[in-house]
Design an enzyme around this catalytic site. Sequence first.
Site, short mmCIF file in Angstrom:
data_model
loop_
_atom_site.label_atom_id
_atom_site.label_comp_id
_atom_site.label_asym_id
_atom_site.label_seq_id
_atom_site.Cartn_x
_atom_site.Cartn_y
_atom_site.Cartn_z
N ASP B 8 10.26 -1.76 3.82
CA ASP B 8 9.84 -1.94 5.21
C ASP B 8 9.54 -3.42 5.43
O ASP B 8 8.68 -3.99 4.75
CB ASP B 8 8.57 -1.09 5.45
CG ASP B 8 8.28 -0.95 6.94
OD1 ASP B 8 9.09 -1.44 7.75
OD2 ASP B 8 7.24 -0.35 7.26
N ASP B 103 14.84 -2.51 10.31
CA ASP B 103 14.00 -3.18 9.32
C ASP B 103 13.38 -2.24 8.31
O ASP B 103 12.37 -2.54 7.70
CB ASP B 103 12.88 -3.95 10.04
CG ASP B 103 11.95 -3.01 10.79
OD1 ASP B 103 12.38 -1.90 11.13
OD2 ASP B 103 10.80 -3.38 11.03
N GLU B 104 13.99 -1.08 8.13
CA GLU B 104 13.36 -0.07 7.30
C GLU B 104 14.45 0.81 6.68
O GLU B 104 15.39 1.19 7.37
CB GLU B 104 12.50 0.81 8.22
CG GLU B 104 11.30 1.41 7.61
CD GLU B 104 10.65 2.37 8.60
OE1 GLU B 104 10.13 3.37 8.14
OE2 GLU B 104 10.69 2.13 9.82
#
Lengths: 364, 405
Positions: B8, B103-104
């Site tokens: 993350d 983003d994860e």
Amino acid sequence: MKFKIKKDVLIDGLQKVQSIVNPRTTLPILSNILFRAENDRLWLSATDLEVSVRASVEAEVLKEGAVTLHARRAFSIFRELSGPDIEVEVGDHETANIQCGSSFYKMIGLSEDDFPPLPAFDEGTSYSLDQGIFKTTLQKTAYAASTDETRQVLNGVLLSFRNERLTAVATDGRRLALVEQEMEFQEEEEMDLVVPSKTVNELIRTLGDSGPLKIIATNKQVAFDFGEMLVVSRLIEGQYPNFRQVIPASSEQRVAVEREALMMAVRRVALMTTDQSRSVRLHFSRNKLEVSTETVEVGEAHESIAIKYEEDDISVAFNPEFLIDPLRALESDEIFMEITDELSPGVIKADVPFLYVLMPMRIS
Amino acid sequence: MRTIIHLDMDAFYASVEQRDHPAYKGHPVIIGSPPDQRGVVAAASYEARKFGVHSAMPSRTAGRLCPEGIFLPVRMNHYIHVSEQLREIMEQFTPLIEPLSLDEAFLDVTGVMRHWRDARELARTLKQRISSQLDLPSSVGIASNKFLAKLASDLEKPNGLCMVPSGAEAIRAFLAPLPVRRIWGVGKVTAKKLAEHQIFTIADLQRRSTSELGRMVGSAAGGEHLWALAHGLDERPVETGTEDKSISRENTFGEDCRDPEVLRQALLELTEQVGHRLRKSGRYATCVTLKFRTSDFRSHTRQETLASPISSDRELLRHALGLLEGQRIKEPIRLIGFGVSRFTHTMIVEEEQPDLFGITQQDEKARERNQRLDAAVDALREQYGRDALRRGNFTITSDTASENQ
């Protein structure tokens, strides 16, 4: 509540109502069957909130009252008990004590108060019919109904009480089955009902071969009252498409075909079809009907049936399922096919009130 | 036992901006609408979060809380580009990657563990490469399943690396002190129901049986879900989507949703995302699936097999709405999803079953128009990002409506 009942009688009653219970319901009470002992009868009710069913069977009622029990479990236990006599007593906390010979079971139930009551029918239009005639009407049409959830109004059978006739219609848009018969009712009683397929299937399962049937309908729901049964159902809302417009006025050719022979031939030929190439071809030529299919990677099949036919050759492709369905639902020895050309709808008729319209497949 | 990593990025959009503009480093950076305009915060740097600024907050509020905040516009295209670079780094470690957003992502590294001393070393190397090649901070969680990995990545943020101990006992002990809200799927409503039974921590949950929990949250499935997660059990696989037997997207609502208009809007977006992927893969679908989860945690799926293959947004939406309308959903919805499957490489079918009523027959010209429109939209979105173009409103109805002549 306390009653004594013959095992066979109880199982018979439960069988009539338990198929309505949805095993995947979100409300626990809907997994249950309502048992109500009253007036020397046991009344069994089940509902999925769209269709409700109530059956009654003979019982020796020692104390009137009611309880709801888990449908599947209760049915399994009663069926497995050695019989012949079962005694059920409900004490405090909705617990049913079940005694049968040397077997004793305690089943925890839920209160009758939580069970959705059967919708009341104080008013509504009512029609009287024969159970057997109505049952075969449904059997000859129900299979053609759509299961496509995006076409809700087609997910059932249309019962149209108009012009001194009852017309039953089911269609999924690709084929249409219709049974029409004369019936007496007042002009102000003209009405169209679309009965959901689940209700229709329950009726086919439980209607007798003869005896009176009363249908009571409002705009939203319909009740079928027959024998010891009451089936109450929601109606499908929405405007049923104008089915008359898709029935061909007249066809070029009318050919008598032996029903059983055609059904078996189509069934066998269909074994050679694939997902990409599903159709079977009917080729009408001089005194011969050929049923065939050709699939590149699989192979080919050819079956011939003798017919009386003197006209020009006609060839047309159909989805075999759609062809077999009506042949299976009919009982006549002979059916009549009306084919115009390879693009126009084909028609199947019989010597009983029945009409089937079937859209050919287009091969590119 | 599996080894799952949840990666993350820390305040991703804000970190990218701080990296690109070194002058912003150490200052509160807020990505989103300017504070004097309507709109919301899309992301906030850790400096800004100290002022109480968080994403989805109205920009005006953020401006009031953090007057010296540096407000920057969302450069979605740029973030997508960075996200692709990030994916390339992850692919150096394992092909089994399930991206959750830009983003994860989840990484299943079970099969590559023999190349590493332990999972901690792998995770540290992953973080280092992201830091050295992209100059961005990230947090990583390591565990034996997705639920625990995701929970762990959040525990030591920012720049964290948290490994959940292995073994059933150790996992339960690890979870025990955490508040119930840490459990995936436990929102305000469920937490409140649990609090009524004096359940505040995961330890409190662990002491209850599935049936007790089921009664508290009002559904047996919900009870099982809570019980399993409270014991750190989660069998969901890392889904890479490379099999591509189906393409699907889903959307979990912040709050359970009853509003049909919101559901339709969500489906509009989901069908567009699915349609884009489908067309990009050069295929057509002959099966559409609607998925929804009601507030009692029950999942439902509805499928429709199509008479002819489709790929246009318009057609996908029409079928999605048709399935939705067929449901008469009464309970609030917590998740809605849409997927397509049974692919073909051509729109042409050998056989066609025409409709008696002429309903499903597509107008050739309309079909061609839709295709050109989708191609144009796809091209724009690929160049300028997904938000470059929005459908203003839609006038598509399902088949059901068009049948009501």
